[in-house]
Design a protein around this motif. Structure first.
Motif: not given
Length: 329
Positions: A3-24
């Protein structure tokens, strides 16, 4: 498959996007998303968002606003329209910020928050999917107290220390956004150092202290680390309730393969040294902020920065619609 670090992080913490970039946001599919005036201004400058700007302007004009008030209303409508578009891409909540120029005016902050929420509701968005974002001044925190009583959920931002976090907890706000990167930047400059190891990073340590205090006291307000400068800072707070992360760092986390473990947990917080705090009132709060040079400077510079971003958006909209450059809000 690793698993990527991001996927592992999502298992520990609610990940929120700090962005108004709709594509991101479409790419990373976070549960929640946060916006601020700087992010809205950057998004508004993108050609693909021209239709949103035009729709906001036409709606404001149809409501019979004129001159500077027309632009101010268009900014509020545009801000909410970005939020609505974001909510089409995520399952959770979007944070939308009150005009930072109102940060020291409790009544005006409450009124503006209700205006924004009314706009969301006019587009069919339930209030449970919106967090009203307010600067963590004493006046802003008291506005949040009043809004929370009415069931309007708030995200207190520009938060730089335990004194602000305690006042937010007393006000029973839904969520706080303690900043990490800006604290690090301040200490690097103040102490003339180029870097800190993560276990001594002052921004990371500030959020950890707030998290531990909340969990020790049984406080229900959620902690969302914000303003990151590196994925090491992000992973240094793995296990926090939420973490709001810019797209560039989300991309790095997606490409990183390191093992991610919880740096924060309720159990560890409760086993840590107990953090004691005196009862707080307006006078003691303001005295603490005043005597904390880092917090005082960063709070005011953050407010000033968001005011400037809104002014830049004001100018962008005036230019876009050929209005007199001398029009002032």
């Amino acid at each position: 498959m690793t698993l990527s670090a991001l996927d592992q992080l999502k298992n520990l913490t609610t990940v929120v996007a700090d962005s108004s970039d709709l594509e991101a946001i479409r790419q990373f599919r976070p549960l929640d998303a946060t916006t601020n005036p700087s992010l809205i201004t950057a998004a508004a400058a993108q050609p693909e968002n021209k239709a949103l700007i035009e729709a906001a302007f036409e709606q404001a004009r149809a409501e019979n606003y004129e001159n500077g008030e027309l632009i101010e209303r268009a900014i509020d409508i545009l801000t909410v329209k970005f939020g609505v578009e974001i909510l089409k891409l995520i399952e959770g909540r979007v944070s939308t910020e009150v005009d930072a120029s109102l940060s020291y005016d409790t009544a005006a902050t409450v009124a503006k928050a209700k205006e924004l929420l009314h706009l969301y509701q006019s587009y069919g968005i339930a209030k449970e999917r919106v967090l009203i974002k307010i600067a963590s001044t004493w006046e802003g925190i008291q506005a949040a107290r009043l809004l929370e009583i009415e069931g309007i959920h708030c995200n207190l931002t520009l938060l730089f220390g335990l004194h602000q976090a305690q006042a937010c907890a007393d006000a029973k706000v839904t969520l706080i956004s303690p900043f990490v990167g800006r604290i690090l930047d301040w200490y690097k400059k103040a102490e003339n150092v180029s870097s800190y190891p993560i276990d001594k990073d002052p921004g990371v340590q500030s959020v950890k202290q707030i998290y531990n205090y909340y969990k020790q006291q049984g406080i229900h307000t959620q902690v969302m680390g914000a303003s990151f400068r590196s994925i090491d800072q992000v992973l240094g707070l793995a296990g926090c309730d939420l973490l709001t992360i810019a797209p560039a760092l989300l991309e790095q986390l997606e490409q990183d393969q390191r093992e991610v473990t919880a740096a924060l947990s309720v159990t560890a917080a409760q086993q840590a040294s107990v953090i004691e705090r005196p009862v707080q009132d307006e006078q003691s709060f303001k005295a603490e902020v005043e005597h904390d040079l880092m917090a005082a400077q960063l709070l005011q510079s953050g407010i000033d920065g968001f005011i400037k971003a809104r002014e830049q958006l004001h100018a962008l909209l005036r230019q876009s619609f050929g209005l007199d450059e001398e029009i002032k809000a």
